[in-house]
Design an enzyme around this catalytic site. Structure first.
Site, PDB file in Angstrom:
ATOM      1  CB  THR A  19       6.334   2.719  -0.298  1.00  0.00           C
ATOM      2  OG1 THR A  19       5.432   1.998  -1.161  1.00  0.00           O
ATOM      3  CG2 THR A  19       5.711   4.043   0.117  1.00  0.00           C
ATOM      4  CG  LEU A  21       9.202  -5.118  -3.233  1.00  0.00           C
ATOM      5  CD1 LEU A  21       8.444  -6.327  -3.774  1.00  0.00           C
ATOM      6  CD2 LEU A  21      10.654  -5.493  -2.940  1.00  0.00           C
ATOM      7  NE  ARG A  68      -8.284   3.531  -6.227  1.00  0.00           N
ATOM      8  CZ  ARG A  68      -8.560   3.619  -4.933  1.00  0.00           C
ATOM      9  NH1 ARG A  68      -9.361   2.725  -4.382  1.00  0.00           N
ATOM     10  NH2 ARG A  68      -8.049   4.566  -4.186  1.00  0.00           N
ATOM     11  CE1 TYR A 147      -2.022 -13.119  -4.712  1.00  0.00           C
ATOM     12  CE2 TYR A 147      -0.575 -13.684  -2.878  1.00  0.00           C
ATOM     13  CZ  TYR A 147      -1.378 -12.766  -3.546  1.00  0.00           C
ATOM     14  OH  TYR A 147      -1.532 -11.502  -3.038  1.00  0.00           O
ATOM     15  CE  LYS A 162      -0.170  -8.126  -7.331  1.00  0.00           C
ATOM     16  NZ  LYS A 162       0.718  -7.033  -7.723  1.00  0.00           N
ATOM     17  N   PRO A 188       7.253 -12.012  -7.516  1.00  0.00           N
ATOM     18  CG  PRO A 188       7.449  -9.843  -6.706  1.00  0.00           C
ATOM     19  CD  PRO A 188       6.582 -10.702  -7.569  1.00  0.00           C
ATOM     20  N   PRO A 190       7.886 -13.784  -0.968  1.00  0.00           N
ATOM     21  CG  PRO A 190       7.915 -15.000   1.012  1.00  0.00           C
ATOM     22  CD  PRO A 190       7.800 -15.158  -0.461  1.00  0.00           C
TER      23      PRO A 190
END
Ligand code: HXC
Ligand code: NAP
Length: 285
Positions: A19, A21, A68, A147, A162, A188, A190
């Site tokens: 899906t 990116l 996971r 972020y 992240k 990236p 948005p």
């Protein structure tokens, strides 16, 4: 912008490659000659994506895997090796995210994101990394976000996870260089995808318009722009880039960081008036 066979003979494993990116990167890398292993939890999504990706001419193995779970990841790598003999590139792209005031999060809400993003990236990196050591090298590309270093309210589990992935990237870039394994990251800003928009951009609140306004280039990223960057970073042509994070956000995070950047709201006529005032004062003194 690349030789058509840039990645010929390479096998690339992309988590979350069915899906958004991940799929766009898979399409571009397949187009440039790579064989692909795409992995995520939903078999039907992967099968549909694999069908499309084969149109690039790539060999494609869709594999159902929850990053996971270390056993799933081990099984994915074993199956990938059976199909393609080696894994040259790992793209850690799978992620989970949602917006929530932090005081309203449950322990499970924090854990689920950290488990997918940070622990999942570790599971794939360690398992594929061991294989790359045996093969004599490889390249790992981690998809983070801007972020990761600024932090962000309302996505605290994602920001923490992240940031951890970025630390992992830089740490292993040094530790595993001796095995000829390079690690880099893309951050990236948005890029519209169904997965991100559904969870992070609730309709009717004007969030999308506000996001675009904040970006100096005044537009969102195009998937092909990010996919081209990924192609470069996993190719041999970027062989001396190791431990780097490349931002692709139209200047968004720097816009928020620079002390005087909001002065672009001041119209040119006001600047001219201020200039005239300054010059006038200079003459008097
Ligand atoms: C608060 C929530 C929540 C929400 C789930 N939880 N959604 N808490 N707000 N919106 C809590 C639940 O209450 C539960 O905690 C725990 O999280 C696990 O929930 P499940 O629904 O059981 O989890 P699961 O089915 O594993 O789904 C994981 C998911 C889901 C992350 C919640 O959204 C998902 O599958 N996402 C994958 C794709 C994705 O998120 N894509 C966006 C990436 S975009 P309790 O304590 O009740 O058990 C991105 C972009 C960043 O990262 C930058 C953009 C500019
Ligand atoms: P997306 O389409 O929702 O991609 C997330 C992918 O991760 C999905 O394919 C999902 O597939 C997979 N995934 C989630 N949990 C998984 C698990 N436990 N095991 C295996 N796979 C799992 O969203 P996207 O926007 O393309 O995001 C891709 C990457 O870009 C993410 O790392 C995201 O943080 C980053 N990013 C995106 C943006 C943006 O604006 N879009 C900005 C900054 C960073 P299943 O549900 O089938 O498992």
């Amino acid at each position: 912008m690349f030789e058509k066979d840039l990645l010929a003979g390479k096998t690339v494993l992309i988590t979350g490659g069915g899906t958004g990116l991940g799929k766009s990167m898979a399409t571009r890398l397949g187009d440039l000659g790579a064989n692909l292993i795409i992995a995520s939890r939903k078999a039907e999504v992967l099968e549909a994506a694999a069908k499309e990706l084969r149109e690039t001419g790539a060999g494609v193995l869709p594999f159902t895997c929850d990053v996971r779970k270390p056993a799933d990841v081990q099984e994915m790598v074993s199956r990938g090796l059976k199909e393609f003999d080696q894994i040259d590139v790992l793209v850690n792209n799978a992620a989970g995210n949602f917006v929530s005031p932090t005081e309203m999060l449950t322990p499970g809400g924090f854990k689920v994101i950290v488990d997918i993003v940070l622990n999942g990236t570790f599971n794939c990196t360690q398992t594929v990394g061991r294989q790359m050591m045996e093969q004599g090298g490889g390249t790992i590309l981690n998809i983070v976000t801007t972020y990761a270093w600024t932090g962000s309210g309302y996505v605290v589990p994602s920001a923490c996870a992240k940031a951890g992935v970025l630390a992992m990237t830089r740490s292993l870039a040094v530790e595993w260089a001796k095995y000829k394994i390079r690690l880099n990251a893309i951050a990236p800003g948005p890029f519209p995808t169904e997965g991100a928009w559904q969870r992070l951009v609730p309709p009717g609140l004007g969030i999308e318009r506000a996001m675009k306004k904040r970006i100096p280039l005044k537009r969102f990223g195009e998937h092909q722009e990010l996919a081209n960057l990924a192609a470069y970073l996993v190719s041999d042509g970027s062989g001396y880039i190791n431990g780097e994070v490349v931002t692709i956000d139209g200047g968004e995070w720097l816009k928020g960081a620079g002390e005087f950047n909001d002065l672009d709201k001041i119209p040119r006529s006001v600047w001219k008036g201020l200039g005239a005032l300054r010059k006038g004062k200079g003459k008097q003194s």
